[in-house]
Design an enzyme around this catalytic site. Sequence first.
Site, PDB file in Angstrom:
ATOM      1  N   ARG A 116       6.697   7.075   5.377  1.00 59.77           N
ATOM      2  CA  ARG A 116       6.585   5.750   5.984  1.00 59.77           C
ATOM      3  C   ARG A 116       6.975   5.829   7.459  1.00 59.77           C
ATOM      4  O   ARG A 116       7.880   6.557   7.849  1.00 59.77           O
ATOM      5  CB  ARG A 116       7.527   4.798   5.249  1.00 59.77           C
ATOM      6  CG  ARG A 116       7.433   3.341   5.662  1.00 59.77           C
ATOM      7  CD  ARG A 116       6.117   2.743   5.294  1.00 59.77           C
ATOM      8  NE  ARG A 116       6.154   1.286   5.303  1.00 59.77           N
ATOM      9  CZ  ARG A 116       5.111   0.512   5.553  1.00 59.77           C
ATOM     10  NH1 ARG A 116       3.938   1.062   5.817  1.00 59.77           N
ATOM     11  NH2 ARG A 116       5.200  -0.801   5.504  1.00 59.77           N
ATOM     12  N   GLY A 148      -4.902  -2.842   0.016  1.00 57.83           N
ATOM     13  CA  GLY A 148      -5.075  -4.280   0.094  1.00 57.83           C
ATOM     14  C   GLY A 148      -3.779  -5.048   0.238  1.00 57.83           C
ATOM     15  O   GLY A 148      -3.657  -6.172  -0.256  1.00 57.83           O
ATOM     16  N   GLY A 149      -2.785  -4.440   0.907  1.00 57.45           N
ATOM     17  CA  GLY A 149      -1.557  -5.160   1.212  1.00 57.45           C
ATOM     18  C   GLY A 149      -0.836  -5.643  -0.024  1.00 57.45           C
ATOM     19  O   GLY A 149      -0.625  -4.895  -0.987  1.00 57.45           O
ATOM     20  N   SER A 208       4.052  -2.394   0.257  1.00 59.93           N
ATOM     21  CA  SER A 208       3.523  -2.733  -1.067  1.00 59.93           C
ATOM     22  C   SER A 208       2.826  -1.560  -1.735  1.00 59.93           C
ATOM     23  O   SER A 208       2.372  -1.681  -2.881  1.00 59.93           O
ATOM     24  CB  SER A 208       2.529  -3.895  -0.954  1.00 59.93           C
ATOM     25  OG  SER A 208       3.162  -5.067  -0.525  1.00 59.93           O
ATOM     26  N   THR A 211      -5.351  -0.091   4.553  1.00 58.36           N
ATOM     27  CA  THR A 211      -4.755   0.926   3.692  1.00 58.36           C
ATOM     28  C   THR A 211      -5.832   1.613   2.864  1.00 58.36           C
ATOM     29  O   THR A 211      -6.925   1.071   2.676  1.00 58.36           O
ATOM     30  CB  THR A 211      -3.699   0.266   2.768  1.00 58.36           C
ATOM     31  OG1 THR A 211      -2.751  -0.430   3.570  1.00 58.36           O
ATOM     32  CG2 THR A 211      -2.970   1.285   1.914  1.00 58.36           C
ATOM     33  N   GLU A 213       2.671  -0.739  11.833  1.00 60.74           N
ATOM     34  CA  GLU A 213       3.540  -0.846  10.660  1.00 60.74           C
ATOM     35  C   GLU A 213       4.796  -1.680  10.889  1.00 60.74           C
ATOM     36  O   GLU A 213       5.388  -2.196   9.937  1.00 60.74           O
ATOM     37  CB  GLU A 213       3.952   0.538  10.170  1.00 60.74           C
ATOM     38  CG  GLU A 213       2.832   1.374   9.618  1.00 60.74           C
ATOM     39  CD  GLU A 213       2.107   0.741   8.454  1.00 60.74           C
ATOM     40  OE1 GLU A 213       2.661  -0.183   7.831  1.00 60.74           O
ATOM     41  OE2 GLU A 213       0.982   1.173   8.167  1.00 60.74           O
ATOM     42  N   ASP A 245       5.349  -4.909   9.280  1.00 57.88           N
ATOM     43  CA  ASP A 245       5.731  -4.983   7.870  1.00 57.88           C
ATOM     44  C   ASP A 245       7.204  -5.342   7.707  1.00 57.88           C
ATOM     45  O   ASP A 245       7.657  -5.602   6.593  1.00 57.88           O
ATOM     46  CB  ASP A 245       5.452  -3.656   7.168  1.00 57.88           C
ATOM     47  CG  ASP A 245       4.210  -3.716   6.300  1.00 57.88           C
ATOM     48  OD1 ASP A 245       3.573  -4.780   6.240  1.00 57.88           O
ATOM     49  OD2 ASP A 245       3.871  -2.698   5.667  1.00 57.88           O
TER      50      ASP A 245
END
Length: 580
Positions: free
Chosen positions: A111, A485-486, A464, A399, A436, A439
């Site tokens: 991440r 898709g979040g 997610s 994503t 990012e 987020d």
Amino acid sequence: MTSRPQLLLLLPALLALTIADPAFARPARPPAKASPVGAVTGHVGGAVSAADPRAAQAGAAMLRLGGSATDAAIATMLALGVVEPQSSGIGGGGFLVTADANGQVDTIDGREAAPHTAGPDWFVVDGQLLTHERAVPGGRSVGVPGNLQLAALAHQRHGKLPWRTVFGPAIALARDGFAMSARLNNSLALFKDIAGLSPAGRKLWFAPDGNPLPVGTVVRNPALAKLLGDIAARGPDAFYRGANARALTSAVQHSTINPAPLTEADLAAYKAQPRAALCRPYRGWRVCSMGPPSAGGIIVLQVLGMLERFDLKALGPASPEAWHLIAEAERLAFADRDRFVADPDKVAVPTAGLIADDYIAARSALIAQGTALPVAESGAPAGAQVAFAAAPPIKENGTTHFVAVDAKGGVASYTSTVESGFGSGLVVSGYVLNNELTDFNLAPDEQGKPTANRVGADKRPRSSMSPVVVFGPDGRFRMAAGAAGGFTIPPQVIRVLTGTLDWGLTAREAITLPVIVPVGDTLLVEAGTPLEGMVPALKAMGHAKVVAIPLRLKANAVESVDGTLRGAADPRSEGAAVSP
């Protein structure tokens, strides 16, 4: 149908490496084959499923060379960064779940991370909190990319082919060009302002009149081909240090929109993190996924645990009551996510408490057949040391997910992202820089209390993403899956798992099922599907706000049935499943 010429496009780079790389000195075999309906059946030599057939072919090429599932996944990730730049690439990050033939699971956190100078007020500019729409474009949303460090650590642990070999297909696609797909063309039109924010992006993907290049246009990306070649030769330092690091940080620091103080030291300090896998039983199967800073794995395991006392098999996918139960479990799991989940290196996340048997049983007891909860609130899991405030959901949609299974039974389930479509809009050396950091919760506090997912120095934002690997009662590999898709990702994965494990569908049939997604006090259902016809029934059960909308969904999976592999790709996408 994916034709043989698509794999042949990759051969120049592979042949170029043959002379220097003994791994390529193998007997010739027929090119990889992809199913016209996105499902590979009857194969034991491996399979790859990805959101673009050319990327799936890149992974399959590695399997044909005797590579591991991890080698195939890395090659797929790199190729997707070329042909699907709206969704992923080396300017973003991801989560990887791997497993060997003995069921040993390994997870790696790649991440993105905030700069060392970032703090809770990162998105407060000139005394005003930026809206999400204003925070996305430009430098302030960019986190240190993690995909290449993830790839390097995964390759060190589970790779078989030389590092440089896995770069061959992506280099060929970038250097020699690829045909503009309908999905990329559509994404360019949909995200035109952000995709065309950078002069480099406009040059790559747009015609002189400002419109996206037509479908079928050959797109070449020589800058990315050169950088990938450097990384293939010198390792990830060619990205995180030196010329690329200077170019990346300069683009962020001098962005015409939202410039930010990301530094070369931030890039040099970044490391991918091994994390403990999260696993729970479900009706005799063992489901494993990613832990924090991913919230997706916790949500998937919580929902399955809450559903286990209900007979979903008897209800079936045509039952509004089955979808009501799924929605209720999702509402409770999302409430926990919004309050508790964040970067575990910076926040005490009560992970074990959130997936403990007694806690999940107590949460499940809140669910009633035929009657919706008036309000789905977070619980009190063991280990929750700080009273964080719940925060509203965050928009995510850039994503991709892909799965590789090799001939030895190795598995890689990898979700990769640049966050929004085309990320921050900044393009450096032919790759898209992520956004990012949006987020994180943009507002650090809610109702006077701090939020767990607020911005912090070197902190990784919550995600997610929900890569999963499933094992049967006999301990053998059953399936690997994931989605893009979040905030729809966990519900998409849950739909695949319930479809296969409860309703006896194939992975591809399960992927075609619709999804039901909680957003606050509203349930979203996929328009144009049987779920839209269930809206009155769901409302009659007490779900006051149920809205049918089109959803940008994209899932991929590989399953094992009676010793053979079946790959599946979402028919809503251009994805493909490929055998070596």
